[in-house]
Write an enzyme that holds these catalytic residues in place. Structure first.
Site, PDB file in Angstrom:
ATOM      1  N   SER A   1     -16.423  -4.408   1.549  1.00 58.18           N
ATOM      2  CA  SER A   1     -15.070  -4.502   1.394  1.00 58.18           C
ATOM      3  C   SER A   1     -14.375  -5.123  -0.280  1.00 58.18           C
ATOM      4  O   SER A   1     -15.351  -4.615  -1.494  1.00 58.18           O
ATOM      5  CB  SER A   1     -13.968  -4.837   2.162  1.00 58.18           C
ATOM      6  OG  SER A   1     -13.430  -4.480   2.004  1.00 58.18           O
TER       7      SER A   1
ATOM      8  N   ASP B   1     -16.473   5.033   7.635  1.00 61.09           N
ATOM      9  CA  ASP B   1     -15.045   4.495   7.161  1.00 61.09           C
ATOM     10  C   ASP B   1     -14.472   4.977   5.771  1.00 61.09           C
ATOM     11  O   ASP B   1     -15.369   6.485   5.138  1.00 61.09           O
ATOM     12  CB  ASP B   1     -15.945   2.827   6.239  1.00 61.09           C
ATOM     13  CG  ASP B   1     -14.973   2.461   5.237  1.00 61.09           C
ATOM     14  OD1 ASP B   1     -13.431   1.885   5.434  1.00 61.09           O
ATOM     15  OD2 ASP B   1     -15.341   1.849   4.140  1.00 61.09           O
TER      16      ASP B   1
ATOM     17  N   HIS C   1     -16.477   1.052   8.150  1.00 62.76           N
ATOM     18  CA  HIS C   1     -17.000  -0.299   7.453  1.00 62.76           C
ATOM     19  C   HIS C   1     -17.841  -0.841   7.169  1.00 62.76           C
ATOM     20  O   HIS C   1     -18.341  -1.723   7.008  1.00 62.76           O
ATOM     21  CB  HIS C   1     -15.545  -0.366   7.346  1.00 62.76           C
ATOM     22  CG  HIS C   1     -14.764  -1.353   6.000  1.00 62.76           C
ATOM     23  ND1 HIS C   1     -14.521  -0.747   4.963  1.00 62.76           N
ATOM     24  CD2 HIS C   1     -14.692  -2.256   6.069  1.00 62.76           C
ATOM     25  CE1 HIS C   1     -14.010  -2.095   4.410  1.00 62.76           C
ATOM     26  NE2 HIS C   1     -13.952  -2.929   4.556  1.00 62.76           N
TER      27      HIS C   1
END
Ligand SMILES: *[C@@H]1O[C@H](CO)[C@@H](O)[C@H](O)[C@H]1NC(C)=O
Ligand SMILES: *[C@@H]1O[C@H](CO)[C@@H](O)[C@H](O)[C@H]1NC(C)=O
Length: 497
Positions: A227, A415, A460
């Site tokens: 991320s 994601d 994700h």
């Protein structure tokens, strides 16, 4: 967990975008963001079922729980978590689990908290450091929900994670930047605002860590994360490489860096939102075309921000996030970390067991954090890093590749917020001596034991959704053979999971 970090990044973007009308941009020329994003950050953190009691670990007028009375830069203890299922005959020494604080060199009074788990396989395994994103989320999110040695059972026992990355590495998790997780300072000036601050602190920590653990200093070293760590990781890798070249301290045997569902090159990644959303059926063609009209403005804004802009970076953050918020306005209540899922109520993802677990007195005693509040995701840290958000972190990567440091970019296919398409585009567009060959190379599937089913169904947080495949990916990548058909000396591979 990496998941939370990625989630948090996306969530924050989403929420901020929704609230940032063009009127906001026009009327507020000073971009007074101080109160604005923090309100949204808090909202988002609630959505994740994370309730930090404190917004940031700043301890005023209190003695630090550890390190207060010592000159040492590292204070560490071996520990064994209480509530460990099947820990029968295992002693603290057998486990090789450590929790510690590093007194950050270039700070007024900051301490960085970390966990270090020696490999379950061999002490000669590479040392791997994991960074969760946010910015401002604790790496314990990944540790307990993605790739750590244990996961938390419903009754708050810890059970061994068969696919923990400590099966193949000596594994480090750090809480950073200052104010995140169990890291803290007594001085607000220690809050970081850029990758310079972040990467210097991490580099200084590594130096102290290897001084404390010289037997691991010769091992291969890898940087990983998820991320917003798509920003931290390249900056940190460059910092280590620079330190090595300048013979600054202990030589760190940096072999590679891996970015999972990361935000690294905003120009390519923001542009990919409408295309990904259309491909996945989240928006219609007409909506795609309308939303895409913002892209030229967003691109210009990102160009102005560049690698070290300030106000221009804040401006581009608000301009470009309109793209994301428009998509979400059409997509409804999906979970933007995993579009197969609905984000129902406050339970998009529920990480509340981590907080419950870490707030137990026996656990706190075991890891030596005293009565310090655990800040799972800090709105203050998040907000302090907003100026860094739209900066391009791809620019430092080619130098690393040319010098033989490996890069792995992977992304769970469901994601939205840090989607594979945007990641694939910046990796393909990156200019380096191997670009032509990389772009021309055939796509090969990543198979685990003859079946490639494992790698696809992920959002994700890849190691959470596909723990077995993720561990296997790490293992093979470190050994230099991600896919059997790919030559082992290939420096840059994309596994689109
Ligand atoms: C808690 O749950 C774990 C995993 O389901 C189980 O192995 C363990 O026996 C449970 N502990 C207690 C005290 O119930
Ligand atoms: C693949 O299969 C072999 C033999 O069944 C097994 O020993 C091995 O653990 C498997 N590998 C993975 C990653 O599941």
């Amino acid at each position: 967990m990496a998941k939370s970090s990625l989630i948090i990044i996306c969530v924050f973007v989403f929420s901020v975008i929704f609230s940032s009308s063009s009127a906001f941009l026009v009327e507020d020329r000073n971009l007074k963001v101080s109160n604005f994003p923090s309100v949204h950050a808090k909202k988002l953190i609630r959505e994740l079922n994370l309730f930090p009691k404190e917004e940031v670990n700043i301890i005023d007028g209190r003695d630090s729980p550890v390190l207060a009375a010592t000159e040492k830069t590292i204070v560490e203890k071996r520990f064994k978590f209480p509530n460990l299922v099947e820990s029968g005959g295992v002693s603290v020494e057998d486990l090789g689990h450590h929790a510690g604080y590093y007194k950050i060199a270039n700070s007024h009074d900051a301490r960085m908290f970390y966990f270090f788990f020696e490999s379950r396989n061999s002490k000669k395994d590479p040392v791997v450091i994991w960074l969760t994103g946010g910015p401002g989320c604790s790496s314990e999110l990944a540790m307990f929900y993605e790739n750590g040695p244990f996961s938390i059972a419903k009754n708050l026992s810890l059970v061994w994670n068969e696919h923990g990355w400590d099966q193949a590495s000596n594994l480090l998790y750090v809480d950073q930047p200052t104010g995140t997780g169990f890291s803290y300072s007594s001085d607000r000036r220690d809050i970081r605002h850029s990758e310079d601050g972040v990467s210097n602190d991490l580099y200084d920590f590594l130096q102290a860590f290897f001084k404390e653990h010289p037997q691991f200093a010769k091992n291969d070293f890898y940087i990983t994360g998820e991320s917003y760590a798509g920003h931290y990781i390249p900056a940190f890798a460059s910092r280590v490489h620079r330190g090595n070249k300048a013979k600054e301290g202990i030589h760190i045997n940096l072999k590679g860096f891996a970015i999972g569902n990361g935000l690294t090159d905003p120009a390519h990644q923001y542009k990919a939102y409408p295309d990904y959303a259309l491909d996945m059926g989240l928006i219609k063609q007409s909506e795609h075309d309308r939303i895409s009209k913002v892209i030229p403005l967003c691109e210009t804004a990102i160009k102005l921000c560049g690698t070290d802009g300030t106000l221009s970076c804040m401006a581009s953050y608000f301009v470009c996030n309109a793209i994301f918020s428009s998509i979400m306005a059409h997509a409804g209540d999906i979970n933007y970390y995993d579009i197969r899922k609905k984000c129902e109520g406050s339970l998009c993802y529920d990480f509340s067991n981590m907080e419950k677990f870490l707030n137990q007195k026996p656990v706190r005693d075991a890891i030596g954090v005293g009565d310090l509040d655990f800040v799972s995701c800090s709105p203050t840290v998040y907000q302090a890093m907003l100026v860094d958000w739209m900066r391009n972190l791809e620019v430092g990567i080619p130098t690393l590749l040319e010098d033989g440091v490996k890069l792995l970019v992977y992304a769970g296919e469901y994601d939205l917020i840090c989607n594979w398409l945007g990641n694939s585009r910046w990796v393909h567009a990156m200019e380096w001596s191997g670009q032509k060959e990389f772009v021309a190379s055939p796509e090969v599937s990543f198979a685990v034991n003859g079946s490639d089913a494992g790698v696809h169904n992920a959002g994700h947080m890849v190691p959470m959704d596909q723990p077995k495949a993720a561990l296997e990916m790490l293992r093979r990548w470190m050994q230099g053979s991600l896919a059997e058909e790919v030559p082992a000396d290939s420096e840059n591979l994309v596994a689109e999971m």
